[in-house]
Enzyme design. Sequence first.
Site, short mmCIF file in Angstrom:
data_model
loop_
_atom_site.label_atom_id
_atom_site.label_comp_id
_atom_site.label_asym_id
_atom_site.label_seq_id
_atom_site.Cartn_x
_atom_site.Cartn_y
_atom_site.Cartn_z
N TYR A 18 0.83 -1.21 0.00
CA TYR A 18 0.00 0.00 0.00
C TYR A 18 0.86 1.26 0.00
O TYR A 18 0.62 2.17 0.79
CB TYR A 18 -0.93 0.04 1.22
CG TYR A 18 -1.63 -1.26 1.50
CD1 TYR A 18 -2.69 -1.67 0.70
CD2 TYR A 18 -1.22 -2.09 2.54
CE1 TYR A 18 -3.34 -2.86 0.94
CE2 TYR A 18 -1.85 -3.29 2.78
CZ TYR A 18 -2.92 -3.68 1.98
OH TYR A 18 -3.53 -4.86 2.22
N TYR A 146 -12.51 -6.77 6.61
CA TYR A 146 -11.32 -6.90 5.75
C TYR A 146 -11.06 -8.38 5.51
O TYR A 146 -10.93 -9.16 6.46
CB TYR A 146 -10.08 -6.24 6.38
CG TYR A 146 -8.86 -6.49 5.53
CD1 TYR A 146 -8.65 -5.75 4.36
CD2 TYR A 146 -7.97 -7.52 5.81
CE1 TYR A 146 -7.58 -6.00 3.52
CE2 TYR A 146 -6.89 -7.79 4.97
CZ TYR A 146 -6.71 -7.04 3.83
OH TYR A 146 -5.66 -7.31 3.00
N ASP A 252 -14.08 -16.00 8.76
CA ASP A 252 -12.70 -15.71 8.40
C ASP A 252 -11.90 -15.57 9.69
O ASP A 252 -11.96 -14.55 10.36
CB ASP A 252 -12.64 -14.43 7.56
CG ASP A 252 -11.21 -14.02 7.21
OD1 ASP A 252 -10.27 -14.57 7.82
OD2 ASP A 252 -11.04 -13.13 6.37
N LYS A 281 -2.38 -16.66 8.33
CA LYS A 281 -1.49 -15.88 9.19
C LYS A 281 -0.72 -16.70 10.23
O LYS A 281 0.34 -17.20 9.92
CB LYS A 281 -2.28 -14.74 9.84
CG LYS A 281 -2.63 -13.66 8.80
CD LYS A 281 -2.99 -12.33 9.41
CE LYS A 281 -2.93 -11.21 8.42
NZ LYS A 281 -4.18 -10.78 7.85
C1 LIG Z 1 -4.74 -10.66 6.57
C2 LIG Z 1 -6.14 -11.10 6.41
C3 LIG Z 1 -6.57 -11.71 5.21
C4 LIG Z 1 -5.67 -11.85 4.00
O1 LIG Z 1 -4.59 -12.69 4.23
P1 LIG Z 1 -3.28 -12.60 3.29
O2 LIG Z 1 -2.42 -13.72 3.76
O3 LIG Z 1 -2.70 -11.24 3.54
O4 LIG Z 1 -3.74 -12.75 1.88
C5 LIG Z 1 -7.88 -12.13 5.14
N1 LIG Z 1 -8.72 -11.99 6.19
C6 LIG Z 1 -8.33 -11.43 7.36
C7 LIG Z 1 -9.31 -11.33 8.49
C8 LIG Z 1 -7.04 -10.97 7.50
O5 LIG Z 1 -6.66 -10.38 8.66
#
Ligand SMILES: *Cc1c(COP(=O)(O)O)cnc(C)c1O
Length: 435
Positions: A18, A146, A252, A281
Amino acid sequence: MNTKEWLAYDARHVWHPYSSMSSPAPVLPVVAAHGVYLELADGSRLIDGMSSWWSALHGYNHPVLNQAIGDQLQKMSHIMFGGLTHEPAVTLAKKLIDISCDNLQHVFFADSGSVAVEVSIKMALQYWFAQGKPEKSRLLTVRNGYYGDTFGAMAVCDPENGMHGMFTGVLPQHIFAEAPASIDSEARDDDGWKAEYIEDVKSKLSQNHRQIAAVIIEPMVQNAGGMRFYYAEYLQQLRQLCDHYNVLLIVDEIATGFGRTGTLFAYQQAGIEPDIMAVGKALTGGYMTLSAVLTSSKVVQGIEADGKGVLMHGPTFMANPLACSVANASIELLLKSPWQNTIQRIETQLKTELAPCRQLKAVKDVRVKGAIGVVELQQPIDSRWSQPRFSKHGVWLRPFGKLVYLMPPFIITEDELTQLTSAIYQVLKEIAFKS
Ligand SMILES: *Cc1c(COP(=O)(O)O)cnc(C)c1O
């Protein structure tokens, strides 16, 4: 190249997240990382308050994780997953199935969080397609979310602070309900829940459910879209609404998974079972990029309803053995540790030590959940201003917008955490926003 030379090359040629290529913001040169410390080229050390974007649970250069990846390296670093398989992937699938809820029984491995979100969405769409309901092709989500930066994920990110403006006309149009009511920083969990908080999502589901494949949501915590904590009651009612309207529920857990919020997965605080869960992550303890999507037998059978349907996805580096082996070691390390007590201790300390920030003029709100501390400011903070100041206090923090937040590695000591929280207080004290 010496440090000065490669930094100069970086500034001219290498994109950072970014950020502008033509007028790049300063970046710090890191040469090594140990425990909670990032070591810079000049030999100075910063305590990492970010866990490299939620991922480095056990800190850096952990002997057990190093060993796991080293051992695997001697056997094979990668093989394709089409037509072949390997023990590290199967062991990891078993671990993920064992630590999540009963209905999640099947695992798809992918290579990053965003891709896991794409796969989750694809599962939901293929499910309804195979049921003869192709019109169920939209998603419902909430504002302030997000989910990643790829196109499918971007389309469900917050329409204002996400990237919708730039890509209108390209992104599929999904349905956005109001963001879940944020838990007031003073309120204890679930005190203060009001029935009206679920009304908007309820009415959007009741009006549009015939076109909706799935609801996608970050459970309990909205992460990069605002660092907001919300009510377990919201998730419980959302689950009931999804059942009622025949819509799948995707959670997510990419940021919240693996203990960060006080439970292994955040959705467990609501006692619900999602249909699809994405993790990433912290999955590998921050060592490698790897993600996974878990789903239920109902979804699998739905996708394969006509006996021919197959999930149409298969990344080249799917289930990378190095990544799977370090993920296995990371999960074992976590489960063997007294992680609940650790998170509890970090939470208590964050609550105590960030509370004084409330008195600062620049601060709008302070909130803490598990090992996540958030100080929300009245005005956006410029990281070009704050970064050198945090460095001077010996800490690495990367605020964005109005949010100064920290999610330290779980191995952080009491003194190291105090250094982080007091750096936040000291730096924010310097800001004299005009009122
Ligand atoms: C970071 C994140 C993503 C995307 O993961 P990347 O490995 O950066 O593609 C998706 N959802 C949430 C909640 C995140 O914090």
